[in-house]
Design an enzyme around this catalytic site. Structure first.
Site, PDB file in Angstrom:
ATOM      1  N   HIS A 121      39.120  -4.033 129.771  1.00  0.00           N
ATOM      2  CA  HIS A 121      38.946  -4.156 131.128  1.00  0.00           C
ATOM      3  C   HIS A 121      37.720  -5.098 131.222  1.00  0.00           C
ATOM      4  CE1 HIS A 121      42.703  -2.517 132.893  1.00  0.00           C
ATOM      5  NE2 HIS A 121      42.273  -1.327 132.296  1.00  0.00           N
ATOM      6  N   CYS A 174      45.566  -3.862 128.977  1.00  0.00           N
ATOM      7  CA  CYS A 174      45.728  -2.415 128.895  1.00  0.00           C
ATOM      8  C   CYS A 174      47.231  -2.101 129.017  1.00  0.00           C
ATOM      9  CB  CYS A 174      44.962  -1.723 130.313  1.00  0.00           C
ATOM     10  SG  CYS A 174      44.592   0.038 130.149  1.00  0.00           S
TER      11      CYS A 174
END
Length: 482
Positions: free
Chosen positions: A428, A331
């Protein structure tokens, strides 16, 4: 009628989240339909909900303890710190605004309506709602307009049980002092107290426990010994991530960024017997014998790039790569690996552009739209399918996107360097997937030994509930609910 009970703490990190999770599982084992609720949470560790929003990760664990899908009503106000003085305000799963602390104090009273709306929806759908407070009701300077502790308890007419943390010392003063500083009206909402994190023989605290009862007039629900397997549950705070130093294992180092987000990505790795995991603190160099460096998510990518450079980690990373080491950016960490991070509209802070680490030939531009979705993906290098989630702003593109990290619903996701040693992805939760974790470790010469991560968490929740049943009067606690 649906009943509710609120666990408040004498301070932050006294174990409220774990206590609520354990009570939720204990109540479920009694055949009740239970939901967790936290009016206001402050955390950059968020979970994507089934209804397309985000809530604090602690409520996700509590929902798991209840056997419930995540909904935004479980945590209607989520504050995600972006700077030392400001945070993004997420209401019922969606970003409302970014506010400085002083401005948020003025905004809080307007949020009570959404808080009560979410709470009442959960009450309508369950037999019991177990509520977690935030910080401490003893912070009387925050009482006006409060939606997190006694302000909520009064507005929703929910009884409160106060939890003190004996591990940090001064627990007698914690509990008695809380009663001394809150108003009589708020003190009357407290139905009793319990003591958490006792190490050793609990009977040694009998006199102190009785003293608290006598001075406060509150009944006690017990003294809970320290729960040794707490580290196996997803971490609520980055400081709670257990360094797993093991001889001879794959050496994985995660950079402890100042605005680290969704760091529970690391929890499954910490439990792998073949992995030595280090959460690197500020000021410490990246060890020269590291096999893999993970740059985790961040709530402020450009801010954490500056923080990373201030630690000298950019120089350490360059040396790590020259030695043949691997790097994984997740991310915000993926964004940092690129050539630059551009924020022309000032989405994350002052408008401008920050030079990236240059380890991937990609460029990120911040955008106002946030992507929030659960994801099924296929890891390109191994062909292993896995489930994860996306929770980010920004678009990333460039030459290294021609070598994607994964494929998601027919589109390429992430980027990999030409030599295959630098990878970046917006996904994630990938390490929670047992198949992906085993394939990723195998490619690095390590063998997965932890089978069934989610099953492990479920078993620990069962053990936590049993631990609480042995040492607390759980029946009396649940009878307090109304």
């Amino acid at each position: 009628m649906t009943k509710a009970l609120m666990i408040q703490g004498t301070g932050s990190n006294v174990g409220k989240s774990m206590l609520v999770a354990g009570l939720c599982r204990a109540a479920v084992k009694r055949g009740l339909s239970v939901a967790p609720f936290k009016p206001q949470n402050m955390s950059n560790n968020a979970a994507v909900t089934s209804d397309g929003g985000e809530i604090g990760r602690a409520q996700a664990l509590q929902a798991m303890a209840c056997g419930k899908a995540l909904t935004v009503d479980m945590n209607p106000v989520l504050l995600k710190p972006e700077t030392d003085v400001g945070a993004q305000v997420v209401v019922q799963g969606k970003r409302l605004t970014t506010a400085k602390a002083r401005d948020y104090a003025k905004l809080k009273p307007q949020l009570m309506e959404a808080v009560l709306e979410s709470f009442n929806r959960l009450k309508a759908q369950n037999d019991l709602v177990i509520v977690e407070g935030a910080g401490s009701p003893a912070e009387v300077n925050l009482r006006r307009g409060d939606i997190a502790n006694m302000g909520f308890a009064q507005a929703a007419d929910v009884p409160v049980v106060l939890a003190g943390d004996i591990d940090r010392g001064g627990v007698i003063a914690q509990v008695i002092g809380t009663q001394a500083v809150i108003s009589q009206e708020d003190a009357a909402k407290v139905a009793g107290f319990m003591i958490n994190k006792f190490r050793g023989d609990p009977s040694l605290f009998d006199d102190g426990y009785d003293f608290i009862k006598q001075r406060t007039g509150w009944p006690g629900f017990g003294v809970l010994p320290y729960f040794g397997d707490a580290w196996k549950l997803p971490a609520e705070d980055a400081l709670d991530i257990k360094n797993a130093k093991r001889d001879g294992g794959l050496k994985v180092v995660c950079l402890g960024l100042s605005r680290i987000a969704n760091f529970d990505d690391l929890d499954p790795l910490a439990q792998e017997p073949g992995v030595s995991l280090t959460m690197l603190r500020a000021g410490a160099p990246i060890p020269g014998d590291a096999d893999v460096v993970i740059i985790p998510g961040s709530k402020s990518t450009r801010g954490d790039l500056a923080f990373l450079r201030a630690q000298g980690w950019d120089i350490d990373l360059a040396a790590h790569v020259r030695r043949g080491g691997h790097v994984l950016g997740i991310c915000g960490g993926y964004q940092m690996l690129g050539v630059s991070v551009q924020d022309p509209d000032g989405i994350e802070g002052p408008a401008g552009e920050t030079e990236g680490l240059g380890l991937l030939n990609v460029v990120t531009e911040m955008t106002a739209d946030k992507r929030l979705t659960e994801t099924e993906a296929v890891h390109v290098a191994s062909g292993q399918s896995f489930c994860g989630y996306e929770i980010h702003i920004g678009r990333t593109d460039g030459e290294d996107r021609a070598r994607p990290f994964a494929r998601v619903a027919g589109r390429d996701e992430g980027a990999v360097s030409a030599n295959g040693r630098i990878s970046g992805s917006y996904l994630h939760g990938m390490f929670r997937d047992d198949g992906f974790r085993a394939a990723w470790l195998s490619a690095l010469g390590a063998e997965a030994g932890q089978a069934g991560y989610d099953a492990t968490v479920e078993a620990v929740l069962d053990d936590l509930a049993a631990h609480m049943e042995r040492h607390l009067d759980v029946e009396a606690l649940l009878r307090v609910a109304r």
